[in-house]
Write a protein that holds these residues in place. Structure first.
Motif, short mmCIF file in Angstrom:
data_model
loop_
_atom_site.label_atom_id
_atom_site.label_comp_id
_atom_site.label_asym_id
_atom_site.label_seq_id
_atom_site.Cartn_x
_atom_site.Cartn_y
_atom_site.Cartn_z
N ILE A 126 3.77 -8.80 -8.10
CA ILE A 126 2.56 -8.46 -7.36
C ILE A 126 2.20 -6.99 -7.62
O ILE A 126 1.05 -6.67 -7.93
N ARG A 129 0.94 -6.52 -11.16
CA ARG A 129 -0.43 -6.97 -11.43
C ARG A 129 -1.44 -5.97 -10.89
O ARG A 129 -2.57 -5.88 -11.36
N LYS A 130 -1.04 -5.23 -9.86
CA LYS A 130 -1.95 -4.26 -9.30
C LYS A 130 -2.21 -3.11 -10.28
O LYS A 130 -3.17 -2.37 -10.14
N MET A 132 -2.79 -3.60 -13.37
CA MET A 132 -3.65 -4.09 -14.45
C MET A 132 -4.88 -4.75 -13.85
O MET A 132 -4.87 -5.24 -12.73
N GLY A 133 -5.93 -4.73 -14.64
CA GLY A 133 -7.10 -5.48 -14.20
C GLY A 133 -7.33 -6.59 -15.19
O GLY A 133 -7.10 -6.41 -16.39
N MET A 134 -7.76 -7.75 -14.67
CA MET A 134 -7.98 -8.83 -15.62
C MET A 134 -9.34 -9.46 -15.38
O MET A 134 -9.74 -9.66 -14.24
N TYR A 152 -11.76 -6.24 -2.99
CA TYR A 152 -10.70 -7.21 -2.75
C TYR A 152 -9.31 -6.68 -3.08
O TYR A 152 -8.39 -6.79 -2.27
N PRO A 153 -9.13 -6.02 -4.25
CA PRO A 153 -7.78 -5.51 -4.57
C PRO A 153 -7.30 -4.51 -3.52
O PRO A 153 -6.12 -4.45 -3.22
N ILE A 156 -6.35 -6.41 -0.15
CA ILE A 156 -5.03 -7.04 -0.12
C ILE A 156 -3.93 -6.00 -0.12
O ILE A 156 -2.81 -6.28 0.25
N ASP A 157 -4.29 -4.77 -0.49
CA ASP A 157 -3.33 -3.68 -0.39
C ASP A 157 -3.27 -3.14 1.03
O ASP A 157 -2.47 -2.25 1.33
N ARG A 205 -14.48 -5.31 -10.17
CA ARG A 205 -13.33 -5.66 -9.33
C ARG A 205 -12.03 -5.28 -10.03
O ARG A 205 -11.10 -4.78 -9.42
N TYR B 955 -4.89 -13.71 -8.13
CA TYR B 955 -3.57 -13.23 -8.58
C TYR B 955 -3.74 -12.02 -9.49
O TYR B 955 -2.97 -11.08 -9.44
N GLY B 956 -4.78 -12.08 -10.33
CA GLY B 956 -5.03 -11.00 -11.26
C GLY B 956 -5.29 -9.68 -10.55
O GLY B 956 -5.03 -8.61 -11.08
N CYS B 957 -5.83 -9.78 -9.33
CA CYS B 957 -6.06 -8.57 -8.56
C CYS B 957 -4.81 -8.10 -7.87
O CYS B 957 -4.83 -7.13 -7.11
N GLY B 958 -3.72 -8.85 -8.05
CA GLY B 958 -2.47 -8.43 -7.44
C GLY B 958 -2.24 -9.02 -6.07
O GLY B 958 -1.48 -8.47 -5.28
N ALA B 959 -2.93 -10.12 -5.77
CA ALA B 959 -2.73 -10.74 -4.46
C ALA B 959 -1.49 -11.63 -4.52
O ALA B 959 -1.18 -12.21 -5.54
N GLN B 963 -1.77 -14.44 0.33
CA GLN B 963 -3.07 -13.75 0.39
C GLN B 963 -4.13 -14.54 -0.35
O GLN B 963 -5.26 -14.68 0.10
N ASN B 967 -7.26 -15.87 1.65
CA ASN B 967 -8.54 -15.24 1.40
C ASN B 967 -9.45 -16.05 0.49
O ASN B 967 -10.67 -15.95 0.60
#
Lengths: 296, 1090
Positions: A126, A129-130, A132-134, A152-153, A156-157, A205, B955-959, B963, B967
């Motif tokens: 987790i 992934r934070k 990197m951006g995809m 959104y990122p 969730i943080d 995003r 998931y790519g955003c790190g969730a 979450q 969400n």
């Protein structure tokens, strides 16, 4: 840095000199032969954000990636090209471990993001992934407002501060060159945007959390030419600020936007070097055939 | 490579097809085939199927709508006169009522057999008229012969059938015998048995044939009898014709066949004898044959098989406490006096609180006025009464007696004049007018007109009487509303306020019960130990150990100690509730007697004062009172003694219960006061309402019927009202239906409790099913790894949706009501579950602690660090820890289920169950279980429909996984989940069968939601106005009850349709609400188009 640091000459010579029963490298690859990649000298001279070394991947029993050695230079745009099914997207998805979601995947080898191993035991996916951006093939904005999509990122943080969120939202949207278009309708549903806008929103995003590397998986394949142009302009603007790894089908696109280009074929990296070299004076005949459209 | 293969294959195919291409083209040119090929006929087929479906649905809804809506339409009142059997008495037989049904039936001699003589003759006349034969009597034999012809034909048919069956039966019997015989002869036991088994199934067939055979034999017998009757009839009518020819001149040659015919004959002289008289007067068998023949002839002339007649059903109502008459009556057209049908102008329909509808003509409206009697008059009357009744008690001699009586005379005079004065004043307030007469009522209840007043009598009531229908009706309308308002007030007093008071009483009683239980709980272990000691001592005695031995002494010493200990807690196990209740009862008795004593004292003092302190009469009065009170004191003694005794018993209880007991008495005293006040109010209203009377003439009883206004819910002159008024009546009936309690065994009144029950049950069900279903589906779809177990679970869940609902009902009854419910009520003991001893319970608790620790350690050590691959050992550890966790959970459940300490939350109410019976909570949970598969399947589908790109984006955003689910996935799937909920609600709201087992009842006026009573609870959880333990009414069950359990099925049937309509509307409303919600959500989470 990759362990097998062969020079281009050595490789070129070794291939041409070895008496393989195959007419060229592509046939060798297709027959399952272990064919080393040709990596240009210029790559080694760059500072690398992402280093992929000796990377293998299996879907169940079928191997999809073979001994990939790929170092992505910092602040540059690197594009992955190759015919369908060559493993470009798989490789890209391995970078932020999206393939973990598929139960049957098994990997070997390592990747390092700015020196931190991605596949080491104990890595928090987790958190990783934070960094990197995809951005995916099809624009996938979430069913919420534009504002919420971008932040959104951060949400969730656990970021709650409205001022911070608004600031980052604006910054990201400006960064993704869509601010002017949506600044008056931030609370509207992201789904009301057009396809190109949605994709730029997804890029916004992806850059909202200040990623160390931006992974773009054929970001323009679902868009019309005008939207594609805008995305390409955007990638050009992002160059220098972000390290970008982009998968594309479109050779012209690769030549237009990227600094480095890697050609893959059937799970192997064939040739990797500065875009100009790859397109104008590739080391391999096969690469030339591919970029000129003779196969693939 | 593969593409090459494809190409080759493609070429081959093409070349292979090249040759037959031409003939195929030719073949295609056939137009019919072309149509098939284009699929045009399929349009008709598919469209037709859709049309058929629509027709069925629209037909169903239409039928329900039509019948449901038409129930409350006010119908006109029709009055008909029936043909009278006995023309001698003047009384007409009238039938008055609303026509609810009409039907056409086959007219036959058999159906006429029970009818009156005159009615039968009327049918004969009509039939003859229809045939139009002048000389019918002479031709009758021919007609009968014709009829016989038909009968013979039927007979032949029946014979054939009989023969056919007979043949079959003999064949089958023979076959069976042979088969068994051969099998037995073969000597193989198994074969013989098999043959017998097969024979038994054939035997069933044989039985069927035998039954048919019997039926036809009965038919044959009947036909033969008819034939015989016809022959006799022909003989009779032939004889008749020859007789009448012979005696044509005398015209008296009626053959007297029976005494009854002679009587009939005697009545006819005043009217010219009909040509049909011979038929009318024929003996019964001949008459039946003649009617059959005539009907056959008439039907044959019209080309039909039978003659049809019409009959109508009249709703005649007018049931009463005294007369339990059928409220519906069939009237056939031939039973009516021709032209007697009318719609009487002033007949009204009254819907009564009790005994249903009433039809009658208002005759009088009576307004009763009671004379108010002032205190002076009352005092005088009671003094005089005291002496009149009790003078002997004073024990005076004759002289003094006379003196007392003399001194009483002035009082009598005074009373008389006082009464006359007040009565005069009272009567002067009223006067007779053109349309109003006045009647007066004396003490004895005799009613006379005002003009016949007897000055000497004590009149207590005056009645204003309006005597024409118009004015009576006008007066009714004037007063009815206010009477109904008062009635509503009385109802609320009676139902709510009295209910609240009695609830307080019960609560106080429950408090006492709790104290009792506390004492019992303290005493129980001591008694148990004492019991064990006693057993041991007995055992010692048995083996011959003397009572002086040390062992024995030790036991007995301990026994004595325990006895002292028990004494310290309470001198004995006390029945607090019983004691308190009995004391209260005797106290009440004493209070009544005390009241009488006080009254007597007062009366005595008053009398003494009036006569002068020293007079003989005063002395006599005081003496009488003294005597009376002495008697009362004797009466008072037994209850007083009893109270003292009970109080002494109560003393034995420990001191700390005293406040509770005191509080009980206090609450009871307060409640008594409140009860008295409320009851006084109720009595006042009842008295006021009983002043208004409507007296009606009816066609069902010779005497006029008196209706009290407060018994009439609604009344209207059905044949006078115009369209607007009819709409008003219709609307008011609907309003009553949806806003009132049911009455008359649910066949009248409203269904408000059922509406509430349905809605509340459905809502609780939805609230219960949503989290379980959604979470289970989330696990299945998002977390569980695909595999055999998951597939099996998924299939099982889908199959669960197909289990008959009654199975869930049985489960709900067994598990929820008698299991969990009883557990909540009174712990595991009450639920007849196994109970652990305390020692074992703690041992198992320790085991649980150990097992949990092991499980925890195992799962910790089996944990795989992120990114690492699980080794075989780790996997084994994981699996083992899972099993240990499961074991821990099981042990935990067992600990809770078999806890020896838990005595339930409603122990004080036992043995009356609170949750250990059907109730709205258990019904909702049962239905939640029933609808769970629907929700799970729908939710799973909704989750599966969330595009994977959404999840990947997140998931790519790190969730993290949760979450992402919270969400992205859940909001996106919400509309789909709502659809599942809608389906579940629709299924649950319409379900009836399981509810019958778990709490739906015929009548439950106490709603499961009571806004006046916020004391609802489920175990320790307060639920405010929701009383989840209450049984409830449900519209679906109401329909079943009306349709199949009602005593008056004719009255209930229309209500079945109306209730069905209402149920459909409510389910539709619930669904529309849910759909609206879903659409709102969908708009928010609509997926984009690009």
């Amino acid at each position: 840095m990759s362990t097998i640091n062969t020079t281009e000459e050595q490789q070129g010579v070794s291939v041409s000199e070895t008496k393989t029963p195959y007419s060229n490298r592509l046939a060798a690859i297709a027959s399952g032969e272990k064919v080393p990649s040709v990596i240009h000298e210029a790559v080694a001279r760059e500072e690398h954000t992402l280093e992929i070394s000796d990377f293998n991947l299996w879907y169940g029993v079928k191997q999809a990636l073979f001994d990939i050695e790929l170092d992505v230079p910092y602040g540059q745009v690197t594009s992955l090209i190759g015919p369908s099914g060559c493993g470009k997207s798989t490789l890209l998805r391995c970078v932020n471990r999206m393939n973990d979601l598929i139960g049957t995947v098994r990997i070997e080898g390592n990747m390092e993001l700015n020196g931190d191993s991605i596949y080491k035991v104990g890595v928090d996916v987790i958190e990783l992934r934070k960094r990197m951006g995809m951005v995916f093939q099809k624009p996938n904005p979430f069913p919420m407002s534009i504002f919420e999509n971008v932040v959104y990122p951060l949400r969730i943080d656990g970021e709650r501060n409205k001022a911070v969120l608004e600031e980052i939202c604006e910054k990201s949207l400006r960064g993704a060159a869509i601010w002017e278009e949506v600044k008056d309708r931030l609370q509207e549903s992201a789904l009301s945007l057009s396809g190109g806008q949605q994709q730029r929103l997804c890029i916004a995003r992806a850059i909202a959390s200040e990623p160390e590397v931006l992974l773009l998986d054929e970001p323009c394949s679902a868009l019309d030419p005008i939207a594609t142009g805008k995305i390409e302009d955007l990638i050009g603007e992002l160059r220098g600020e972000y390290t970008i790894l982009i998968v594309t089908h479109n050779m012209q696109q690769a030549s237009r936007i990227s600094d480095y280009t890697a050609l893959m074929y059937l799970g192997r990296l064939v040739e990797y070097g500065p875009t100009l070299d790859i397109f104008t004076k590739p080391k391999l005949k096969e690469t030339e055939d591919y970029v000129t459209g003779r196969f693939g | 490579m593969s593409s090459e293969v494809d190409q080759v294959a493609g070429e081959q195919t093409r070349s292979g097809l090249a040759k037959p291409a031409r003939p195929r083209m030719k073949h295609r040119s056939s137009s019919g085939m072309s149509m098939l090929a284009h699929g045009e006929p399929m349009v008709w087929l598919t469209g037709g199927a859709l049309a058929a479906c629509l027709l069925m649905i629209v037909g169903l809804l239409g039928a329900v709508l039509y019948f449901g809506m038409s129930t409350f339409v006010p119908l006109p009142i029709v009055q008909v006169e029936l043909i009278d059997a006995d023309p001698n008495d003047d009384q007409k037989r009238l039938v008055t009522g609303e026509i609810t049904k009409e039907e056409v039936f086959d007219l036959s001699a058999e159906s006429l057999l029970s009818e009156e003589y005159a009615v039968v003759n009327r049918v004969i006349e009509d039939t003859v008229k229809a045939i139009g034969d002048e000389n019918i009597v002479a031709n009758l034999p021919t007609l009968i012969e014709n009829d016989s012809e038909f009968v013979r034909r039927d007979l032949v048919e029946a014979e054939e059938k009989l023969e056919y069956y007979n043949e079959w039966i003999t064949t089958l019997e023979r076959e069976l015998e042979e088969r068994i015989a051969s099998a037995t002869a073969g000597g193989r036991a198994i074969e013989a048995r098999m043959a017998k088994i097969r024979a038994s199934s054939d035997g069933e067939e044989l039985e069927d044939y035998r039954a048919s055979f019997q039926t036809f034999r009965g038919k044959r017998k009947a036909l033969r009898a008819q034939l015989k009757g016809n022959e006799d009839a022909i003989a009779y009518f032939n004889g008749l014709t020859s007789n009448s020819e012979n005696a044509a001149t005398t015209r008296t040659g009626q053959p007297g066949e029976g005494s009854s015919e002679d009587e009939e004959e005697a009545e006819t002289p005043d009217q010219p004898p009909s040509k049909l008289q011979p038929i009318f007067d024929a003996p019964r068998p001949a008459k039946v044959a003649a009617i059959n023949a005539l009907l056959r002839e008439q039907a044959g002339m019209n080309g039909e098989k039978t003659v049809k007649a019409r009959r109508r059903m009249f709703r005649t109502g007018n049931k009463s406490k005294e007369v339990n008459r059928p409220t519906f009556e069939w009237v056939a057209d031939y039973q009516m006096v021709p032209g007697s049908e009318e719609r009487p102008e002033w007949t009204i329909v009254a819907e009564r609180m009790e005994y249903g509808r009433f039809y009658g003509v208002p005759r009088q409206f009576v307004l009763r006025h009671k004379r108010t009697i002032d205190t002076e008059e009352e005092d005088l009357a009671s003094i005089i009464e005291l002496f009149d009744m009790n003078l002997w008690r004073a024990g005076l001699d004759d002289e003094k007696n006379g003196e007392v009586l003399n001194s009483l005379e002035p009082l009598r005079e005074e009373l008389k004049s006082l009464r006359k004065k007040t009565i005069d004043e009272f009567f002067n307030g009223f006067s007779v007018t053109d349309n109003k007469s006045i009647e007066i009522v004396d003490e004895g209840g005799t009613v006379v007109p005002l003009a016949n007043r007897d000055e000497a009598k004590n009149y207590v009531e005056l009645r204003e009487v309006w005597s024409t229908p118009e004015i009576a009706w006008a007066k009714f309308e004037q007063y009815h509303d206010e009477v109904r308002e008062r009635l509503a007030e009385r109802y609320s007093l009676k139902e709510h306020e009295l209910g609240m008071v009695s609830k307080r009483r019960n609560d106080a009683l429950k408090e006492l019960r709790r104290e009792e239980l506390k004492i019992d709980a303290k005493l129980a272990p001591i008694y148990r130990e004492k019991q064990i000691l006693e057993d041991e001592m007995i055992a010692l005695e048995k083996v011959g150990v003397s009572s002086d031995s040390d062992a024995y002494q030790k036991l007995s010493k301990r026994f004595d100690e325990l006895t002292v200990e028990a004494q310290a807690i309470a001198r004995q196990s006390v029945n607090l509730r019983g004691l308190a209740h009995d004391i209260k009862q005797y106290d009440d008795q004493i209070e009544i007697i005390d009241g009488l004593i006080r009254e007597n004292d007062q009366l005595g003092k008053m009398a003494a004062k009036r006569f002068g302190e020293d007079s003989v009469a005063a002395g006599a009065a005081l003496e009488i009172v003294k005597k009376l009170n002495e008697e009362k004191q004797i009466e008072r003694k037994p209850p007083a003694d009893k109270v003292a005794e009970l109080r002494a018993d109560l003393e034995k209880a420990p001191d700390y219960v005293a406040p509770t007991v005191e509080r009980f008495f206090e609450v009871q005293r307060e409640a008594d006061l409140e009860d008295r006040e409320i009851n006084e109010n109720i009595a006042r209203i009842t008295k006021e309402n009983s002043r208004y009377l409507l007296i009606c003439d009816t066609t069902t009883s010779p005497a006029p019927v008196t209706l009290s206004l407060d018994n009439i819910v609604r009344a209207y002159p059905a044949n006078q009202i115009d369209k607007a008024e009819a709409v008003g009546v219709y609307g008011s009936r609907w309003w009553e239906f949806i806003s009132d309690d049911p009455r008359e065994a649910n066949s009248e009144g409203g269904v408000l409790p059922a509406i509430w029950g349905t809605v509340i049950m459905t809502l609780i069900m939805s609230i219960a099913v949503a989290p379980f279903g959604v979470l289970a589906a989330l696990y299945l779809r998002e977390y569980a790894k695909a595999g055999v177990i998951v597939s099996v679970i998924r299939i099982s869940i889908s199959n669960l949706a197909g289990v008959p609902s009654i199975v869930f009902g049985v489960f709900g009854l067994g598990f929820f009501c008698t299991g969990v419910g009883s557990y909540i009520d009174g712990g595991p003991e009450n639920a007849s579950w196994p109970v652990l001893s305390e020692g074992r319970w703690f041992v198992i608790l320790a085991v649980l602690a150990v097992v949990s620790c092991i499980a925890f350690t195992l799962s910790l050590s089996g944990r795989v660090r992120p990114g690492a691959h699980a080794t075989a050992t780790k996997r084994l550890l994981q699996n083992v820890s899972t099993f240990v966790w499961i074991a821990a959970v099981c042990i935990f459940a067992a600990l809770i289920v078999m806890a020896p300490f838990f005595r339930g939350f409603y122990q004080a109410d036992l043995p009356n169950p609170t949750f250990g019976k059907g109730g709205v909570l258990w019904a909702s949970l049962t239905l939640a279980l029933l609808t769970l598969p629907v929700v799970i399947v729908a939710t799973e589908e909704a989750l599966a429909a969330v595009p994977n790109s959404m999840r990947e984006g997140s998931y790519g955003c790190g969730a993290s996984k949760w979450q992402t689910i919270r969400n992205i996935v859940l909001p996106h799937a919400l509309p789909g989940i709502m659809t599942g909920m809608i389906l579940a609600m629709a299924r649950g709201a319409g379900e009836v069968a399981p509810l019958m087992l778990v709490g739906a009842v015929k009548l439950a006026p106490e709603l499961p939601i009571a806004l006046a009573d916020f004391s609802g609870s489920v175990g320790p959880i307060p639920t405010g106005p929701l009383h989840a333990d209450r049984s409830f009414m449900h519209l679906g069950f109401h329909i079943y009850d009306l349709g199949f359990q009602s005593q008056d099925s004719e009255a209930a049937r229309p209500m079945v349709f109306t209730t069905t309509l209402l149920l459909i509307l409510i389910i539709a409303a619930l669904n529309i609400g849910a759909i609206w919600l879903r659409n709102k959500l969908r708009k928010r989470f609509q997926s984009g188009q690009f």
